[in-house]
Scaffold this motif. Structure first.
Motif, PDB file in Angstrom:
ATOM      1  N   ARG A  98     -73.881 -42.334   2.563  1.00 20.94           N
ATOM      2  CA  ARG A  98     -72.953 -41.491   3.189  1.00 20.94           C
ATOM      3  C   ARG A  98     -71.458 -41.806   3.075  1.00 20.94           C
ATOM      4  O   ARG A  98     -70.579 -41.119   2.850  1.00 20.94           O
ATOM      5  N   ARG A 130     -69.033 -39.740   0.563  1.00 23.28           N
ATOM      6  CA  ARG A 130     -68.044 -38.910   1.510  1.00 23.28           C
ATOM      7  C   ARG A 130     -66.758 -39.451   0.880  1.00 23.28           C
ATOM      8  O   ARG A 130     -65.920 -38.137   0.954  1.00 23.28           O
ATOM      9  N   ALA A 175     -66.066 -37.678  -2.496  1.00 24.31           N
ATOM     10  CA  ALA A 175     -65.891 -36.365  -2.487  1.00 24.31           C
ATOM     11  C   ALA A 175     -64.326 -36.317  -2.140  1.00 24.31           C
ATOM     12  O   ALA A 175     -63.805 -35.202  -2.721  1.00 24.31           O
ATOM     13  N   ARG A 176     -63.902 -37.108  -1.149  1.00 23.96           N
ATOM     14  CA  ARG A 176     -62.348 -36.754  -0.818  1.00 23.96           C
ATOM     15  C   ARG A 176     -61.665 -37.055  -1.887  1.00 23.96           C
ATOM     16  O   ARG A 176     -60.436 -36.826  -1.749  1.00 23.96           O
ATOM     17  N   ALA A 211     -67.309 -33.226  -7.093  1.00 28.63           N
ATOM     18  CA  ALA A 211     -68.262 -32.234  -6.413  1.00 28.63           C
ATOM     19  C   ALA A 211     -69.779 -33.087  -6.687  1.00 28.63           C
ATOM     20  O   ALA A 211     -70.031 -33.035  -7.843  1.00 28.63           O
ATOM     21  N   PRO A 230     -74.150 -32.324   4.987  1.00 31.69           N
ATOM     22  CA  PRO A 230     -72.760 -32.210   5.345  1.00 31.69           C
ATOM     23  C   PRO A 230     -72.088 -31.423   4.413  1.00 31.69           C
ATOM     24  O   PRO A 230     -72.559 -31.005   3.269  1.00 31.69           O
ATOM     25  N   GLU A 231     -70.790 -30.998   4.729  1.00 34.68           N
ATOM     26  CA  GLU A 231     -70.186 -30.097   3.940  1.00 34.68           C
ATOM     27  C   GLU A 231     -69.429 -30.683   2.760  1.00 34.68           C
ATOM     28  O   GLU A 231     -69.095 -29.899   1.615  1.00 34.68           O
ATOM     29  N   TRP A 232     -69.534 -31.981   2.641  1.00 34.31           N
ATOM     30  CA  TRP A 232     -68.704 -32.559   1.540  1.00 34.31           C
ATOM     31  C   TRP A 232     -69.683 -32.795   0.273  1.00 34.31           C
ATOM     32  O   TRP A 232     -69.356 -33.342  -0.622  1.00 34.31           O
ATOM     33  N   VAL A 233     -70.870 -32.518   0.479  1.00 37.10           N
ATOM     34  CA  VAL A 233     -71.959 -32.532  -0.804  1.00 37.10           C
ATOM     35  C   VAL A 233     -72.836 -31.249  -0.654  1.00 37.10           C
ATOM     36  O   VAL A 233     -73.211 -30.776   0.322  1.00 37.10           O
ATOM     37  N   ARG A 234     -73.444 -31.086  -1.918  1.00 33.07           N
ATOM     38  CA  ARG A 234     -74.484 -30.095  -1.857  1.00 33.07           C
ATOM     39  C   ARG A 234     -75.709 -30.912  -1.871  1.00 33.07           C
ATOM     40  O   ARG A 234     -75.880 -31.756  -2.865  1.00 33.07           O
TER      41      ARG A 234
END
Length: 362
Positions: free
Chosen positions: A23, A27, A30-31, A35, A55-59
């Motif tokens: 995580r 995370r 992703a920042r 993708a 979470p919104e930062w990963v599929r």
């Protein structure tokens, strides 16, 4: 870049100590603009013990732990610029590793991310037909949970093109001091699942001091300890959910870190709990391992014990005032030098450099 990551679980820390490491690093990655798709099997009852929602930062893709489920997610590997197989998925590990090599595009980066490198290297040394050993010629990069120079040298000796340790860290937005919780009140707390290569060290560094200090309160969290004989002054909590980690680390007088056998032997392998506890300003006591001073300064930011007698002596001399000072210094250090933001930026640099090198060789 599009990154396909095949690991144990992002959503559940149940029998899955790598969850918070994934995580934190992913995370932060992703920042950096990547993708990421994380593929995890529906296995070991982890989905029934989720710590977080997707979470919104990963599929997030949870697939059935079946042959068909495996093929469905491997089929997506060809869409990615970077394809990562982490060790210790627990099901189809060999097939996943062979699959990312077979299904990835010719210009994609193939990465093995080892969150238990010392143990993997021991297995490789004992087994000439080990799947990781066989795969190294077809992998562009090995990333490890830690291990420092000894792990890098060992992986290179087995034929890895490149090996880079990516250490654990802290995310100050998820791990921070909180109001003490009476549920976790004690003099010394330890959090870790019962594993064969950890149990003897838990006996030496946790249960032995408990027996030496019958008037002190000890607390152990983690799965598998319910059948373990312990002194009367030790209380067992069972699995501790991620949402309770801050209270678990903020409340006790001190928190203990105990390395697994292989990590203690190799050194340079601070566990996730070290940074999470420091992020919560815990006073950390750790078993001794080479390289600890590269992460936290002994006697000022962390206390180091050579054995159970040392742990007992440290506890007897530890005042609440000194414990708070050590915890505050540790929090300052990890937030400054060991954040997942820094780790993510490091992974970004490593991946981009490896991709550039792969293109040059194509």
């Amino acid at each position: 870049m599009k990154i396909a990551f095949y690991g144990s679980s992002l959503l559940s820390a149940y029998w899955n100590g790598a969850a918070t490491y994934y995580r934190g690093v992913l995370r932060a990655l992703a920042r950096q603009g990547h993708a990421i798709t994380f593929y995890e099997p529906d296995a070991f009852d982890r989905q029934a013990h989720r710590d977080i929602d997707p979470p919104e930062w990963v599929r997030s893709v949870v697939y059935p732990a079946t042959d068909a489920g495996l093929q469905s997610v491997l089929a997506e590997a060809g869409d990615a610029d970077v394809v990562v197989k982490a060790n210790g998925v627990g099901v189809y590990d060999r097939e996943l590793l062979e699959g990312i090599i077979a299904y990835a595009r010719g210009d994609a980066l193939r990465v093995y991310w080892d969150v238990d490198a010392a143990a993997t290297l021991d297995e490789m040394a004992a087994d000439p037909d080990h799947p990781v050993r066989n795969a190294l010629p077809d992998l562009d990069l090995v990333l490890t949970y830690g291990g420092g120079p000894p792990v890098v040298e060992a992986y290179r000796a087995f034929g890895a093109r490149a090996c880079v340790p990516i250490y654990n860290g802290v995310d100050p937005t998820t791990h921070f001091p909180v109001v003490p919780d009476r549920e976790f009140a004690c003099d010394l707390a330890f959090l870790g699942n019962r594993l064969p290569d950890r149990e003897a060290r838990v006996e030496a560094f946790f249960l032995d001091p408990a027996a030496r200090l019958p008037d002190y309160r000890f607390l152990i969290g983690g799965s598998g300890w319910e059948s373990k004989a312990m002194p009367d002054n030790v209380r067992h909590l069972g699995h501790v959910a991620t949402r309770d980690h801050n209270a678990f680390n903020s409340t006790p007088l001190a928190v203990l870190n105990i390395a697994r056998d292989s990590m203690a032997r190799v050194g340079f392998s601070p566990a996730t709990r070290v940074f999470e506890a420091a992020g919560a300003a815990a006073c950390l006591i750790t078993d001794a391992w080479e390289g600890v001073e590269q992460f936290l300064e002994p006697d000022r930011e962390i206390l180091v014990a050579r054995d159970g007698r040392d742990v007992a002596d440290i506890l007897k001399a530890l005042t609440p005032e000194r414990a708070r000072a050590i915890g505050a210094a540790a929090r300052d250090r990890v937030c400054r030098d060991h954040s997942y933001a820094l780790r993510g930026a490091e992974v970004d640099r490593v991946l981009r450099a490896a991709c550039d090198k792969t293109r040059e060789m194509a």
